[in-house]
Design a protein around this motif. Structure first.
Motif, PDB file in Angstrom:
ATOM      1  N   TYR A   4      -3.798  -1.331   8.908  1.00  0.00           N
ATOM      2  CA  TYR A   4      -4.587  -2.540   9.139  1.00  0.00           C
ATOM      3  C   TYR A   4      -3.898  -3.676   8.394  1.00  0.00           C
ATOM      4  N   VAL A   5      -3.319  -4.602   9.152  1.00  0.00           N
ATOM      5  CA  VAL A   5      -2.436  -5.617   8.603  1.00  0.00           C
ATOM      6  C   VAL A   5      -3.112  -6.977   8.701  1.00  0.00           C
ATOM      7  N   TYR A  32       0.854  -1.181   0.000  1.00  0.00           N
ATOM      8  CA  TYR A  32       0.000   0.000   0.000  1.00  0.00           C
ATOM      9  C   TYR A  32       0.891   1.232   0.000  1.00  0.00           C
ATOM     10  N   LEU A  33       0.468   2.262  -0.741  1.00  0.00           N
ATOM     11  CA  LEU A  33       1.205   3.513  -0.852  1.00  0.00           C
ATOM     12  C   LEU A  33       0.333   4.647  -0.339  1.00  0.00           C
ATOM     13  N   THR A  34       0.919   5.527   0.471  1.00  0.00           N
ATOM     14  CA  THR A  34       0.161   6.669   0.961  1.00  0.00           C
ATOM     15  C   THR A  34       1.104   7.816   1.289  1.00  0.00           C
ATOM     16  N   MET A  35       0.550   9.009   1.368  1.00  0.00           N
ATOM     17  CA  MET A  35       1.286  10.174   1.843  1.00  0.00           C
ATOM     18  C   MET A  35       1.004  10.371   3.327  1.00  0.00           C
ATOM     19  N   GLN A  36       2.032  10.772   4.061  1.00  0.00           N
ATOM     20  CA  GLN A  36       1.883  11.180   5.460  1.00  0.00           C
ATOM     21  C   GLN A  36       2.683  12.474   5.618  1.00  0.00           C
ATOM     22  N   GLY A  37       1.971  13.591   5.643  1.00  0.00           N
ATOM     23  CA  GLY A  37       2.662  14.874   5.609  1.00  0.00           C
ATOM     24  C   GLY A  37       3.377  15.030   4.283  1.00  0.00           C
ATOM     25  N   ASP A  38       4.681  15.299   4.340  1.00  0.00           N
ATOM     26  CA  ASP A  38       5.450  15.423   3.101  1.00  0.00           C
ATOM     27  C   ASP A  38       6.260  14.167   2.809  1.00  0.00           C
ATOM     28  N   HIS A  70      -7.312 -12.116   5.068  1.00  0.00           N
ATOM     29  CA  HIS A  70      -6.664 -11.962   3.763  1.00  0.00           C
ATOM     30  C   HIS A  70      -6.499 -10.503   3.354  1.00  0.00           C
ATOM     31  N   SER A  71      -7.576  -9.713   3.480  1.00  0.00           N
ATOM     32  CA  SER A  71      -7.562  -8.311   3.057  1.00  0.00           C
ATOM     33  C   SER A  71      -8.523  -7.517   3.924  1.00  0.00           C
ATOM     34  N   ALA A  72      -8.410  -6.193   3.846  1.00  0.00           N
ATOM     35  CA  ALA A  72      -9.251  -5.335   4.670  1.00  0.00           C
ATOM     36  C   ALA A  72      -9.658  -4.093   3.893  1.00  0.00           C
ATOM     37  N   ILE A 130      -3.392  -2.174   4.532  1.00  0.00           N
ATOM     38  CA  ILE A 130      -3.901  -0.890   4.065  1.00  0.00           C
ATOM     39  C   ILE A 130      -3.721   0.119   5.191  1.00  0.00           C
ATOM     40  N   THR A 131      -3.938   1.393   4.886  1.00  0.00           N
ATOM     41  CA  THR A 131      -4.008   2.418   5.929  1.00  0.00           C
ATOM     42  C   THR A 131      -5.307   3.192   5.741  1.00  0.00           C
TER      43      THR A 131
END
Length: 468
Positions: free
Chosen positions: A287-288, A200-206, A323-325, A278-279
């Motif tokens: 969430y793992v 999973y890819l996400t931004m957190q701040g910069d 398996h997934s969330a 995911i986040t």
């Protein structure tokens, strides 16, 4: 190429092209079931033309659900690959590929400006690491001190984990121009694992962060590396590992844990490995999906020092297989899918995998609200099969979408998450639907044998727009 199907009902059983990928096993790959996800049927364009029309039903907001288009992947050097997961970003669909016909199918990019005529416009990640496959792809708009644009992260897994010339992990590509992807970097996990299965890819701040699921890294490395790792990709050319989760840090997992076999409190030996992560939207919680350990929740506000918060649990008679969330209701509801392909095991209920829905307003104590089963859940067949188990969840508003292999895509009303109600289903002829992704008025589905499916949710086609 878009397939326009005539109204024929032709049996193609004798025509299917079975593509075995030796050693590519199921989830759980170490449970002895020997069921291979790589051994799947891949249809040619000609064969797809002779399939029957899909079965489609819908009510409420899906009353006008219909198939807008179906497009098989292009061949690469005469090889027909099969699809894996699907994602969408800014009017383009991104399809990962699985192991049929030797893997290395890369990520296929489809232009969806005209959703009734998706056009495959690019492929990437297919010639970077030989002997691998590229299953999962996430694309996000990224803005860091090192990179501004659209970034794609692609999981890479080895066909043979003992091949000394390859290594699994994930690729990073600049897809700001989706028709001209440019490779930026590669992050490798422990060499003797398959590699990164989901991510999973996400931004957190910069900062741009990748959350990597590397099944059995703990087991094969004897604890040297762990299955769940957080990687800073703010500079995509130089990814940096920040943290990894050791299940032995939990009181219910002893120090003697071998990275896979867990002597659970219910007295059973259960499998523990990281399958997916995911986040939430703001990257505050992760969430793992840790299989029989349940969905494990972390506070990730400080990604170098995440804090364990809580996890879901199973009754003694349930096979775990988290398996997934997906997250719903503003982060207060957790959707957990369980991929159970062997429904008959001593000491457990006779059932394929199904969906569980939790109240997580108190994330330290997830509360089970309901369980959603389909018409396939208890349709027990001889031996293991993926056909009847649920796979991946996606949520848009009060509608939950589930990819379900032979069941296609199920749509479920979760307005009241304690009482989920099926309100739609899309099932292609001889379906093998792996992934589902929701874009405003469209639902995208990836069929392992048939390619990309574009489903319209109303009578007024519009350009596909990203929904995060």
């Amino acid at each position: 190429m878009v397939i326009k199907k005539p109204f024929l009902n032709v049996s193609l059983a004798a025509l299917l092209l079975l593509s075995a990928a030796p050693g590519v096993l199921a989830h759980d790959a170490l449970d002895g079931s020997d069921l291979s996800k790589g051994q799947r049927s891949v249809f040619s364009n000609e064969q797809i033309m002779n399939l029957s029309d899909p079965s489609i039903s819908g009510s409420k907001n899906l009353s006008f659900l219909n198939e807008g288009a179906a497009a098989q992947l292009k061949e690469i050097n005469g090889v027909q690959n099969n699809t894996a997961d699907v994602y969408a970003h800014k009017g383009y669909a991104y399809l990962g590929t699985h192991t049929a016909n030797g893997g290395n199918g890369g990520v296929r990019v489809f232009d969806l400006k005209d959703p009734s005529n998706p056009e495959e416009v690019a492929v990437f990640g297919h010639d970077d690491v030989p002997g691998t496959w590229q299953e999962k792809v996430i694309v996000k708009s990224i803005n860091t001190p090192h990179f501004k644009g659209d970034l794609a992260v692609v999981s890479v897994q080895q066909l043979n984990r003992n091949n000394p010339d390859t290594a699994g992990g994930f690729l990073l590509y600049d897809v700001t121009d989706p028709t001209d992807p440019k490779k930026l970097g590669y992050w490798e996990t422990y060499a003797s694992t398959r590699g990164t299965h989901e991510l999973y890819l996400t931004m957190q701040g910069d900062r741009a962060l990748v959350f990597a699921s590397n099944p059995y890294a703990d087991y094969y490395s004897h604890g040297e590396q762990k299955d769940f790792q957080i990687v800073d990709v703010s500079d995509p050319a130089n990814p940096e590992t920040l943290w990894q989760f050791d299940p032995r840090s939990l009181p219910e997992v002893p120090d003697s844990f071998n990275g896979y076999n867990w002597n659970a409190p219910d007295g059973k030996t259960r499998a523990v490995f990281n399958h997916s992560v995911i986040t939430d939207h703001n990257a505050q919680f992760a969430y793992v999906s840790m299989w029989d350990l349940g969905t494990v929740i972390f506070d990730i506000k400080d990604p170098e020092n995440p804090v364990y918060v809580g996890r879901t649990d199973f009754s003694s008679e349930q096979q775990g297989a988290a398996h997934s969330a997906a997250i719903a209701k503003g982060g207060n509801v957790l959707i957990e899918t369980r991929e159970v392909s062997s429904p008959v095991r001593p000491g457990y209920e006779k059932s394929y995998g199904y969906t569980r829905i939790f109240d997580i307003k108190d994330k330290a104590n997830p509360k089970l609200l309901s369980e959603f089963k389909t018409d396939l859940t208890e349709k027990v067949e001889d031996g293991p099969t993926f056909a009847n188990t649920v796979h991946d969840p996606k949520v848009q508003g009060n509608t939950l979408y589930l990819s379900h292999y032979a069941g296609g895509v199920y749509a479920v009303d979760i307005t009241d998450p304690s009482k989920p109600v099926q309100i739609g289903q899309y099932t292609p002829d001889q379906a093998d639907v792996w992934g589902v992704f929701v874009d405003r008025n469209y639902v995208l589905a990836s069929d392992m044998g048939q390619g990309l499916k574009v489903l319209l949710k109303n009578n007024a086609p519009q350009n596909v727009a990203e929904t995060e």
